[in-house]
Scaffold this active site. Structure first.
Site, PDB file in Angstrom:
ATOM      1  N   CYS A  62       0.923  -1.255   0.032  1.00 38.30           N
ATOM      2  CA  CYS A  62      -0.014   0.047  -0.036  1.00 38.30           C
ATOM      3  C   CYS A  62       0.803   1.144  -0.028  1.00 38.30           C
ATOM      4  CB  CYS A  62      -0.714  -0.151   1.340  1.00 38.30           C
ATOM      5  SG  CYS A  62      -1.671   1.829   1.707  1.00 38.30           S
TER       6      CYS A  62
ATOM      7  N   ALA B 205       4.728   5.723  -5.432  1.00 34.23           N
ATOM      8  CA  ALA B 205       5.122   5.583  -7.051  1.00 34.23           C
ATOM      9  C   ALA B 205       6.277   6.357  -7.393  1.00 34.23           C
ATOM     10  CB  ALA B 205       3.640   5.843  -7.718  1.00 34.23           C
TER      11      ALA B 205
ATOM     12  N   ASN C 171      -0.222  15.195  -3.659  1.00 34.08           N
ATOM     13  CA  ASN C 171      -0.544  14.187  -4.540  1.00 34.08           C
ATOM     14  C   ASN C 171       0.663  14.221  -5.563  1.00 34.08           C
ATOM     15  OD1 ASN C 171      -1.906  12.401  -6.459  1.00 34.08           O
ATOM     16  ND2 ASN C 171      -3.926  12.903  -5.675  1.00 34.08           N
TER      17      ASN C 171
ATOM     18  N   HIS D 240      -4.258   0.048   7.840  1.00 30.09           N
ATOM     19  CA  HIS D 240      -4.741  -0.039   6.399  1.00 30.09           C
ATOM     20  C   HIS D 240      -6.283  -0.409   6.615  1.00 30.09           C
ATOM     21  CE1 HIS D 240      -4.032  -0.713   2.269  1.00 30.09           C
ATOM     22  NE2 HIS D 240      -4.944  -2.097   2.624  1.00 30.09           N
TER      23      HIS D 240
ATOM     24  N   ASN E  37     -13.415   9.790  -1.117  1.00 34.10           N
ATOM     25  CA  ASN E  37     -14.204   8.754  -1.919  1.00 34.10           C
ATOM     26  C   ASN E  37     -14.045   7.534  -1.251  1.00 34.10           C
ATOM     27  OD1 ASN E  37     -14.684  10.477  -4.060  1.00 34.10           O
ATOM     28  ND2 ASN E  37     -12.820  10.354  -5.184  1.00 34.10           N
TER      29      ASN E  37
ATOM     30  N   GLN F  76      -8.793  13.556   0.219  1.00 31.25           N
ATOM     31  CA  GLN F  76      -8.091  14.360  -0.471  1.00 31.25           C
ATOM     32  C   GLN F  76      -8.401  15.878  -0.249  1.00 31.25           C
ATOM     33  OE1 GLN F  76      -7.487  13.348  -4.716  1.00 31.25           O
ATOM     34  NE2 GLN F  76      -8.503  11.324  -4.421  1.00 31.25           N
TER      35      GLN F  76
ATOM     36  N   HIS G 186     -18.139  21.794   3.020  1.00 37.22           N
ATOM     37  CA  HIS G 186     -18.161  23.216   2.563  1.00 37.22           C
ATOM     38  C   HIS G 186     -18.029  24.175   3.758  1.00 37.22           C
ATOM     39  CE1 HIS G 186     -20.306  21.640  -1.175  1.00 37.22           C
ATOM     40  NE2 HIS G 186     -19.178  21.673  -1.525  1.00 37.22           N
TER      41      HIS G 186
ATOM     42  N   LYS H 121     -28.290   2.834  -6.780  1.00 35.66           N
ATOM     43  CA  LYS H 121     -28.970   4.066  -7.522  1.00 35.66           C
ATOM     44  C   LYS H 121     -27.974   4.322  -8.759  1.00 35.66           C
ATOM     45  CE  LYS H 121     -31.992   7.057  -9.098  1.00 35.66           C
ATOM     46  NZ  LYS H 121     -33.276   6.641  -9.769  1.00 35.66           N
ATOM     47  N   PHE H 122     -28.293   4.109  -9.900  1.00 39.51           N
ATOM     48  CA  PHE H 122     -27.767   4.845 -11.063  1.00 39.51           C
ATOM     49  C   PHE H 122     -28.256   6.192 -11.377  1.00 39.51           C
ATOM     50  CE2 PHE H 122     -26.637   0.197 -11.430  1.00 39.51           C
ATOM     51  CZ  PHE H 122     -25.182   0.421 -11.645  1.00 39.51           C
TER      52      PHE H 122
ATOM     53  N   GLU I 162     -31.475  11.453 -15.314  1.00 41.13           N
ATOM     54  CA  GLU I 162     -30.911  12.133 -14.481  1.00 41.13           C
ATOM     55  C   GLU I 162     -29.892  12.879 -14.981  1.00 41.13           C
ATOM     56  OE1 GLU I 162     -31.439   8.855 -14.214  1.00 41.13           O
ATOM     57  OE2 GLU I 162     -32.452   8.551 -12.371  1.00 41.13           O
TER      58      GLU I 162
HETATM   59  O1  LIG Z   1     -35.766   2.845 -15.836  1.00 43.46           O
HETATM   60  P1  LIG Z   1     -34.652   1.916 -15.345  1.00 43.46           P
HETATM   61  O2  LIG Z   1     -34.012   1.326 -16.627  1.00 43.46           O
HETATM   62  O3  LIG Z   1     -35.397   0.788 -14.492  1.00 43.46           O
HETATM   63  O4  LIG Z   1     -33.576   2.396 -14.461  1.00 43.46           O
HETATM   64  C1  LIG Z   1     -32.386   3.221 -14.893  1.00 43.46           C
HETATM   65  O5  LIG Z   1     -32.855   4.433 -15.565  1.00 43.46           O
HETATM   66  C2  LIG Z   1     -33.444   5.515 -14.858  1.00 43.46           C
HETATM   67  C3  LIG Z   1     -33.593   6.679 -15.657  1.00 43.46           C
HETATM   68  O6  LIG Z   1     -32.236   7.024 -16.023  1.00 43.46           O
HETATM   69  C4  LIG Z   1     -32.697   5.673 -13.463  1.00 43.46           C
HETATM   70  O7  LIG Z   1     -33.618   6.605 -12.745  1.00 43.46           O
HETATM   71  C5  LIG Z   1     -32.505   4.457 -12.757  1.00 43.46           C
HETATM   72  O8  LIG Z   1     -31.712   4.559 -11.766  1.00 43.46           O
HETATM   73  C6  LIG Z   1     -31.602   3.649 -13.638  1.00 43.46           C
HETATM   74  O9  LIG Z   1     -31.265   2.348 -13.073  1.00 43.46           O
HETATM   75  O1  LIG Z   2      -7.456  10.965  -7.272  1.00 40.98           O
HETATM   76  P1  LIG Z   2      -7.841   9.533  -7.319  1.00 40.98           P
HETATM   77  O2  LIG Z   2      -8.415   8.806  -6.187  1.00 40.98           O
HETATM   78  O3  LIG Z   2      -6.939   8.795  -8.380  1.00 40.98           O
HETATM   79  O4  LIG Z   2      -9.255   9.721  -8.363  1.00 40.98           O
HETATM   80  C1  LIG Z   2     -10.802   9.624  -8.086  1.00 40.98           C
HETATM   81  O5  LIG Z   2     -11.016  11.033  -7.413  1.00 40.98           O
HETATM   82  C2  LIG Z   2     -10.915  11.958  -8.247  1.00 40.98           C
HETATM   83  C3  LIG Z   2     -11.368  12.960  -7.573  1.00 40.98           C
HETATM   84  O6  LIG Z   2     -12.842  13.023  -7.443  1.00 40.98           O
HETATM   85  C4  LIG Z   2     -11.547  11.847  -9.771  1.00 40.98           C
HETATM   86  O7  LIG Z   2     -11.369  12.902 -10.517  1.00 40.98           O
HETATM   87  C5  LIG Z   2     -11.214  10.432 -10.174  1.00 40.98           C
HETATM   88  O8  LIG Z   2     -12.062  10.264 -11.411  1.00 40.98           O
HETATM   89  C6  LIG Z   2     -11.419   9.316  -9.091  1.00 40.98           C
HETATM   90  O9  LIG Z   2     -11.125   8.069  -9.604  1.00 40.98           O
END
Ligand SMILES: O=P(O)(O)O[C@H]1O[C@H](CO)[C@@H](O)[C@H](O)[C@H]1O
Ligand SMILES: O=P(O)(O)O[C@H]1O[C@H](CO)[C@@H](O)[C@H](O)[C@H]1O
Lengths: 385, 385
Positions: free
Chosen positions: B52, B61, B77, B121, B188, B203, B316, B348-349, B354
């Site tokens: 790590c 690195a 960083n 860790h 993150n 970060q 914030h 949730k996507f 969205e």
């Molecule tokens: O409608 P679906 O395919 O079940 O759902 C997908 O698309 C929707 C609209 O972008 C999103 O709100 C859901 O989070 C996503 O999983």
């Molecule tokens: O800085 P990292 O941990 O390599 O990267 C992560 O956090 C960043 C800041 O939110 C994002 O831009 C990257 O996409 C994500 O993978």
């Protein structure tokens, strides 16, 4: 290049459509990268899946059966995010009350459709020919036309289009019960974009409200127009055709560019060259040329990392219910937001800094456009089959 | 409940901090769900990992070695998104030129830090005690204090805090070469949020520009203040303490709520009860109480689905370089954006609709708060170890 130095230094770029900035860190692509070498992915899906709720003839979750449709098939989502009828809700709007300032809610009604692109379970837009994509665009156009408000400035166009595009019984929908404000056509492709069924399809959510994103775009396009007397996207198309740095592809009616303000690594925008306000403005030839542009994007995406490329895409056009001036301000375009960054498995995460502070990207849109220009030609997996 | 009907109907809610709306579809949770029953996940990481790059004593690195630090360790960083020195760039700003309207860029400089939370860790904020989290908050505070502009209205507070919080040689940083505008502290956590190293860390990106999100919040908080004479988040805290519907937890100095306008399924906001402008305003007792609030959120998250809960979080507060009025407008708070929706694997996507139209959520913030209220108590995996 716009200014060579922008290849090396951190900078912000302005998105004139949304009126917001994003952070670009080109030097970050110099991070060590044990470049994941993927094996090109074949398509291993069957062309008909008896368990798929979108395949022709199959049963859906709530018991309805799909017709034995040929290309597109439209139905109201069994689990719609918005519904046409629901209980009334009249929020109080007492300006002196803290709750009415800080706990604001408004009812939203609407109708959500699912629309298949093909009867084939294993087809994607990249596998289909432009001619096979035309029926999808025709169906989008007919659905849009059939939802316009009675006083809509595009009604003449809509009537014309409805009389010229052949009906497709499986792609027709009934008009909404109450007039709706906006129609958002979008596709979520791939598990990485929350899509749970690979059968090629998109969704169409119509709502009684104008959502945030098209709303912001309208405001910014209107402001540009009143400041300059010209169309924002009209000017932008001309500029990109002149500079060529972010141009991926063009035909007679459309350009495909990685926009100056692209946020997703290989984000692209399809923009009409002439002033098209909505799908109903496109003639036969333009609908075919739009299909070509969509096909070109989908195929280049798949070729880029030799994989079934995930993305979300969506069309912005004039609202379903709008003034003459709003229709006139609208300029037809289609966004593609794909998450992959460096290979079939390495994606860009829009997380901590992006969510809390400001969107950030690594490779420049100019670098992305150069890669997408280079991966035209036959779909990579054709030769694997 | 705010209005019982909002449990059943689709509606939009207003986010007064960003000035934008989101779509809430509560009935969507009634979708059939073959509720993935996960087995509670144990922690199987070693407490020291020789590979790590964040563990004490290890090599990074670019060749630097980490000190044998005890709790927090801060370093610049190795692959920062922004740098302190870079080539100059002076964009032309010719108002009559289309390119200067549509291809706008501005240089951004800054410094990005990585900061570990613990030498262990396998620790997470959920595994740590509030007392163990205090050194993290102390380091955040010292770093913030050491980056304030010479004329900053909080300089008195900063000097005081630097004299009272014990120095931690591994957590100290040098002042920036040029004055910077903003400091974004964020974490993150988890692979789902793009985090590639489970060693607990956050970060800190400092930049010469005020990013979009804190910028929008300042505008909206200022407007509220000039309209009402009161603080937006001050009023909001009072309202939530009165209503209790979205309250998850509180102590003397902080509330934890699922905000009315929450977008992510289990989004929470930690808000200071009194007017705290930035970390340097917190006294000893308040820093401990803030650590308690952070620990409480992290532990409840892990308990909710008996898993190591992914999220992005961020603080914030007043910008590093600001006017008296901007500092006075700022109100200290911390956002948590977690993607999980229904189990350790169902998230949730935020995709098609969205991204193209408007953020959408399924369960209501009130339902989420009720669940989070119910999962306090000991960290679930304590009894598995
Ligand atoms: O409608 P679906 O395919 O079940 O759902 C997908 O698309 C929707 C609209 O972008 C999103 O709100 C859901 O989070 C996503 O999983
Ligand atoms: O800085 P990292 O941990 O390599 O990267 C992560 O956090 C960043 C800041 O939110 C994002 O831009 C990257 O996409 C994500 O993978």
């Amino acid at each position: 290049m716009p200014d060579e130095v922008l290849n090396d230094i951190s900078h912000r770029r302005y998105n004139p459509l949304t009126g917001s900035w994003l952070l670009v860190s080109p030097h970050r692509t110099k991070r060590p990268w044990q470049g994941a070498q993927e094996t090109p992915s074949k398509n291993t899906l069957p062309s008909y899946d008896p368990k798929c709720y979108l395949c022709p003839g199959n049963k859906r979750a709530q018991g309805d059966s799909n017709p034995p449709y040929e290309n597109t098939f439209a139905f109201v989502n069994d689990y719609s995010a918005v519904k046409e009828t629901q209980q009334d809700y009249h929020p109080e709007t007492n300006k002196d009350n803290v709750a009415s300032l800080l706990l604001q809610a408004r009812p939203v009604t609407g109708r959500c459709y699912v629309l298949t692109f093909s009867a084939k379970h294993d087809a994607t837009l990249a596998d289909m020919t432009p001619e096979e994509i035309v029926p999808v665009i025709n169906t989008w156009t007919r659905i849009y036309a059939s939802h316009l408000s009675p006083s809509h400035p595009l009604n003449g166009q809509a009537a014309y289009v409805l009389s010229t595009i052949p009906e497709n019984p499986d792609g027709e929908v009934t008009p909404p019960k109450h007039q709706l404000k906006n129609m958002q056509i979008f596709e979520n492709k791939g598990a990485a974009m929350g899509c749970s069924n690979p059968h090629p399809h998109c969704q169409i959510w119509t709502t009684s409200t104008l959502p945030e994103e098209p709303g912001k775009e309208l405001v910014n396009m209107r402001k540009y127009k009143s400041d300059t007397g010209r169309h924002l996207l009209g000017d932008y198309v001309k500029l990109e055709l002149e500079k060529k740095e972010r141009l991926v592809w063009e035909n007679g009616s459309f350009v495909v560019v990685c926009p100056w303000w692209a946020l997703w690594p290989f984000e692209v925008l399809i923009i009409s060259k002439r002033h098209v306000r909505a799908l109903v403005d496109l003639d036969d030839k333009e609908r075919l040329e739009f299909a070509q542009a969509v096909q070109e994007v989908a195929r280049r995406y798949d070729n880029l990392f030799e994989t079934n490329f995930p993305y979300s895409s969506g069309i912005h056009q004039a609202p379903l219910d709008c003034t003459e001036e709003e229709a006139e301000t609208s300029w037809f375009h289609m966004h593609f937001y794909p998450p992959l960054l460096r290979s079939a498995t390495v994606k860009k995460f829009l997380v901590g800094y992006e969510l809390m502070a400001e969107p950030q990207r690594d490779i420049t849109p100019e670098q992305a456009a150069a890669k997408l220009r280079d991966c035209g030609g036959e779909l990579y997996r054709k030769s694997l089959q």
